[in-house]
Design a protein around this motif. Structure first.
Motif, PDB file in Angstrom:
ATOM      1  N   LEU A 297      39.065  -3.473 -49.812  1.00 46.66           N
ATOM      2  CA  LEU A 297      40.506  -3.414 -49.568  1.00 46.66           C
ATOM      3  C   LEU A 297      41.213  -3.150 -50.893  1.00 46.66           C
ATOM      4  N   ARG A 298      41.826  -1.983 -50.987  1.00 40.66           N
ATOM      5  CA  ARG A 298      42.478  -1.591 -52.236  1.00 40.66           C
ATOM      6  C   ARG A 298      43.973  -1.395 -51.995  1.00 40.66           C
ATOM      7  N   PRO A 299      44.809  -2.122 -52.730  1.00 40.86           N
ATOM      8  CA  PRO A 299      46.259  -1.949 -52.568  1.00 40.86           C
ATOM      9  C   PRO A 299      46.675  -0.499 -52.767  1.00 40.86           C
ATOM     10  N   GLY A 300      47.591  -0.053 -51.928  1.00 42.12           N
ATOM     11  CA  GLY A 300      48.041   1.327 -51.960  1.00 42.12           C
ATOM     12  C   GLY A 300      47.293   2.225 -51.006  1.00 42.12           C
ATOM     13  N   GLY A 301      46.158   1.745 -50.476  1.00 36.58           N
ATOM     14  CA  GLY A 301      45.381   2.535 -49.531  1.00 36.58           C
ATOM     15  C   GLY A 301      46.029   2.567 -48.156  1.00 36.58           C
ATOM     16  N   PHE A 302      45.604   3.526 -47.348  1.00 36.03           N
ATOM     17  CA  PHE A 302      46.129   3.718 -45.997  1.00 36.03           C
ATOM     18  C   PHE A 302      45.128   3.147 -45.006  1.00 36.03           C
ATOM     19  N   ALA A 303      45.623   2.558 -43.931  1.00 33.20           N
ATOM     20  CA  ALA A 303      44.736   1.949 -42.936  1.00 33.20           C
ATOM     21  C   ALA A 303      45.411   1.976 -41.572  1.00 33.20           C
ATOM     22  N   SER A 304      44.572   1.902 -40.548  1.00 30.12           N
ATOM     23  CA  SER A 304      45.073   1.781 -39.171  1.00 30.12           C
ATOM     24  C   SER A 304      44.815   0.365 -38.684  1.00 30.12           C
ATOM     25  N   ILE A 305      45.600  -0.058 -37.709  1.00 32.36           N
ATOM     26  CA  ILE A 305      45.473  -1.416 -37.192  1.00 32.36           C
ATOM     27  C   ILE A 305      45.613  -1.406 -35.685  1.00 32.36           C
ATOM     28  N   GLU A 306      44.861  -2.269 -35.063  1.00 35.31           N
ATOM     29  CA  GLU A 306      44.937  -2.463 -33.613  1.00 35.31           C
ATOM     30  C   GLU A 306      45.280  -3.920 -33.364  1.00 35.31           C
ATOM     31  N   LEU A 307      46.437  -4.143 -32.774  1.00 31.98           N
ATOM     32  CA  LEU A 307      46.941  -5.494 -32.546  1.00 31.98           C
ATOM     33  C   LEU A 307      46.941  -5.811 -31.056  1.00 31.98           C
ATOM     34  N   ALA A 308      46.555  -7.025 -30.739  1.00 29.45           N
ATOM     35  CA  ALA A 308      46.611  -7.479 -29.348  1.00 29.45           C
ATOM     36  C   ALA A 308      48.026  -7.950 -29.042  1.00 29.45           C
ATOM     37  N   SER A 309      48.564  -7.469 -27.925  1.00 24.99           N
ATOM     38  CA  SER A 309      49.885  -7.906 -27.489  1.00 24.99           C
ATOM     39  C   SER A 309      49.748  -8.605 -26.140  1.00 24.99           C
ATOM     40  N   GLU A 310      50.860  -8.927 -25.528  1.00 20.11           N
ATOM     41  CA  GLU A 310      50.841  -9.657 -24.260  1.00 20.11           C
ATOM     42  C   GLU A 310      50.221  -8.806 -23.158  1.00 20.11           C
ATOM     43  N   THR A 311      49.592  -9.470 -22.178  1.00 16.51           N
ATOM     44  CA  THR A 311      48.984  -8.763 -21.056  1.00 16.51           C
ATOM     45  C   THR A 311      50.070  -8.168 -20.167  1.00 16.51           C
ATOM     46  N   VAL A 312      49.746  -7.023 -19.570  1.00 13.52           N
ATOM     47  CA  VAL A 312      50.703  -6.339 -18.702  1.00 13.52           C
ATOM     48  C   VAL A 312      50.011  -5.963 -17.396  1.00 13.52           C
ATOM     49  N   VAL A 313      50.789  -5.847 -16.330  1.00 18.67           N
ATOM     50  CA  VAL A 313      50.304  -5.359 -15.041  1.00 18.67           C
ATOM     51  C   VAL A 313      50.866  -3.952 -14.876  1.00 18.67           C
ATOM     52  N   ALA A 314      50.000  -2.947 -14.977  1.00 21.62           N
ATOM     53  CA  ALA A 314      50.475  -1.564 -14.974  1.00 21.62           C
ATOM     54  C   ALA A 314      49.348  -0.640 -14.553  1.00 21.62           C
ATOM     55  N   PRO A 315      49.716   0.563 -14.056  1.00 18.42           N
ATOM     56  CA  PRO A 315      48.688   1.567 -13.742  1.00 18.42           C
ATOM     57  C   PRO A 315      48.133   2.177 -15.026  1.00 18.42           C
ATOM     58  N   ARG A 316      46.971   2.801 -14.887  1.00 18.00           N
ATOM     59  CA  ARG A 316      46.348   3.515 -16.003  1.00 18.00           C
ATOM     60  C   ARG A 316      45.893   4.876 -15.494  1.00 18.00           C
ATOM     61  N   LEU A 317      46.218   5.935 -16.206  1.00 16.50           N
ATOM     62  CA  LEU A 317      45.914   7.300 -15.792  1.00 16.50           C
ATOM     63  C   LEU A 317      45.131   8.025 -16.874  1.00 16.50           C
ATOM     64  N   PRO A 318      44.336   9.021 -16.467  1.00 17.17           N
ATOM     65  CA  PRO A 318      43.687   9.862 -17.478  1.00 17.17           C
ATOM     66  C   PRO A 318      44.719  10.743 -18.182  1.00 17.17           C
ATOM     67  N   GLU A 319      44.348  11.219 -19.337  1.00 18.37           N
ATOM     68  CA  GLU A 319      45.277  12.022 -20.147  1.00 18.37           C
ATOM     69  C   GLU A 319      45.698  13.304 -19.429  1.00 18.37           C
ATOM     70  N   SER A 320      44.820  13.853 -18.589  1.00 17.79           N
ATOM     71  CA  SER A 320      45.119  15.120 -17.922  1.00 17.79           C
ATOM     72  C   SER A 320      46.278  15.005 -16.934  1.00 17.79           C
ATOM     73  N   ALA A 321      46.592  13.789 -16.481  1.00 16.84           N
ATOM     74  CA  ALA A 321      47.640  13.614 -15.481  1.00 16.84           C
ATOM     75  C   ALA A 321      49.026  13.500 -16.099  1.00 16.84           C
ATOM     76  N   ILE A 322      49.109  13.257 -17.380  1.00 19.34           N
ATOM     77  CA  ILE A 322      50.404  12.998 -18.019  1.00 19.34           C
ATOM     78  C   ILE A 322      50.873  14.245 -18.760  1.00 19.34           C
ATOM     79  N   LEU A 323      52.090  14.658 -18.456  1.00 13.56           N
ATOM     80  CA  LEU A 323      52.698  15.831 -19.074  1.00 13.56           C
ATOM     81  C   LEU A 323      53.918  15.391 -19.879  1.00 13.56           C
ATOM     82  N   SER A 324      54.421  16.281 -20.716  1.00 15.15           N
ATOM     83  CA  SER A 324      55.620  15.966 -21.493  1.00 15.15           C
ATOM     84  C   SER A 324      56.367  17.241 -21.828  1.00 15.15           C
TER      85      SER A 324
END
Length: 389
Positions: A297-324
């Motif tokens: 761990l070096r100060p100034g370096g770049f990193a990604s993080i994955e944080l756990a948040s509250e549980t949700v009740v929601a649908p889940r779709l494949p990427e091919s179904a979502i447009l923008s």
């Protein structure tokens, strides 16, 4: 022989010029016919575009694959990026008078203990001043002893009437002043020794040396700025930039997984502070995630993080179904009349299992899974549920 027979034109002999001209014309006509046939075949084969949807049994209504995703209880996950930094960075500079640096004993990356000497400043002049202050104590002490002796003798003579009470008071004051001068000299010596001790630049606490901005021979003073910086206890943190809405879903103490760029190592962190201010331009805030010391761990370096948040009740779709588009994210659903309807949605977390739809769907709709880009709103389709033959 008659005159008519005499005027009869003889047939063209084989190999004559007329015979060659006739054969040439026949080949040209034949080539034109072949070329025309080829062009007609190409036009017939390329004249129709392949329909993006399969129409079976001669039907003109396109068939599309649909899925009712349902809704499940999902562990919320927030993905973000940020910069690594020391959790408590201690800047260290010149505390005392300063002077010429004699030696520097540490390098960036070294671990130091509290009170450990980092650099030494020349003290040749200050050492002589310390010796002079020490001698002043001895002078003051001698004066105090003489004053005490004079007072003692006077006290013996006052009973016989040779010395007045005023003389006794004067000698007492002289003794007290001499004793006070001893205390002043001792205090001055202590001050000098404390100043000399400040010529050693020391670590205020144990930690990891991050930077060194001084070299032997350099002249430093209290205005020289930071000479060393230390991460107290070697503790690091990730300054994660998180969206305004997602920041509210994170609590202090939330656990996360940090992956520095350029490595596959993962480290566990804990959110210890959330920024009370949101950036007006990016609409993001900072979540500070504490990390234990590790050389990776070096100060100034770049990193990604994955944080756990509250549980949700929601649908889940494949990427091919979502447009923008410029109006935001959306999906196409097929209504009860088998017509295509645009449904705006809000996208949640993304994982290998698919994309969580945070809002916009109940889960019982028939969502078009593929080829949504070829559809238009209100178009009649023939829905085929995924998995049906």
């Amino acid at each position: 022989m008659s005159d008519t027979e005499d005027r009869k034109v003889p047939d063209a002999e084989p190999g004559s010029e007329d015979s060659r001209q006739r054969r040439k014309k026949m080949w040209i006509v034949l080539a034109i016919l072949v070329a025309g046939a080829i062009i007609a075949a190409l036009l017939l084969s390329g004249g129709e575009e392949e329909a993006p949807f399969a129409a079976t049994d001669g039907a003109t209504t396109p068939a599309v694959t649909v899925l009712a995703p349902g809704a499940g209880t999902l562990q919320g996950v927030i993905n973000a990026t940020g910069t690594l930094a020391a959790r408590r960075e201690m800047p260290i500079g010149v505390v005392g008078e300063g002077g010429r640096v004699v030696s520097v004993t540490v390098e960036p990356g070294d671990w130091v203990n509290a009170g450990q000497v980092l650099a030494v400043i020349d003290r040749s002049v200050q050492s002589q001043q310390e010796s002079a202050q020490s001698a002043q104590i001895e002078v003051a002490q001698a004066d105090a002893e003489l004053a005490q002796a004079n007072l003692d003798r006077a006290l013996q003579l006052v009973e016989r009437g040779f010395i007045s009470q005023a003389d006794i008071d004067r000698l007492t004051a002289t003794r007290d002043a001499a004793v006070a001068r001893v205390q002043v000299a001792r205090a001055q010596l202590g001050e000098r020794r404390a100043r000399n001790a400040q010529l050693n630049i020391v670590a205020p606490a144990a930690g990891l040396v991050l930077t060194r901005n001084v070299e032997p021979g350099q002249v430093v003073s209290p205005g020289s700025g930071t000479l060393f910086s230390i991460a107290r206890g070697g503790e690091m943190e990730l300054l994660a930039r998180i969206g305004e809405a997602e920041l509210d879903a994170i609590d202090v103490g939330t656990q996360g997984t940090v992956t520095p760029v350029g490595t596959e190592q993962q480290f566990t962190c804990s959110v210890w502070q959330k920024s009370p201010v949101i950036d007006e331009q990016t609409r993001q805030g900072t979540a500070r995630c504490a990390l234990s010391y590790d050389s990776a761990l070096r100060p100034g370096g770049f990193a990604s993080i994955e944080l756990a948040s509250e549980t949700v009740v929601a649908p889940r779709l494949p990427e091919s179904a979502i447009l923008s588009d410029d109006r935001g994210s959306y999906v196409y659903i097929v209504d009860s009349d088998n017509k295509v309807v645009r449904r705006p949605i809000e996208v949640g977390s993304i994982s290998d299992e698919g994309i969580v739809v945070a809002s916009g769907l109940q889960g019982n709709e028939r969502v078009v899974l593929r080829a949504g880009g070829f559809l238009t709103e209100g178009e009649q389709v023939r829905p085929v549920t995924q998995g049906e033959s």
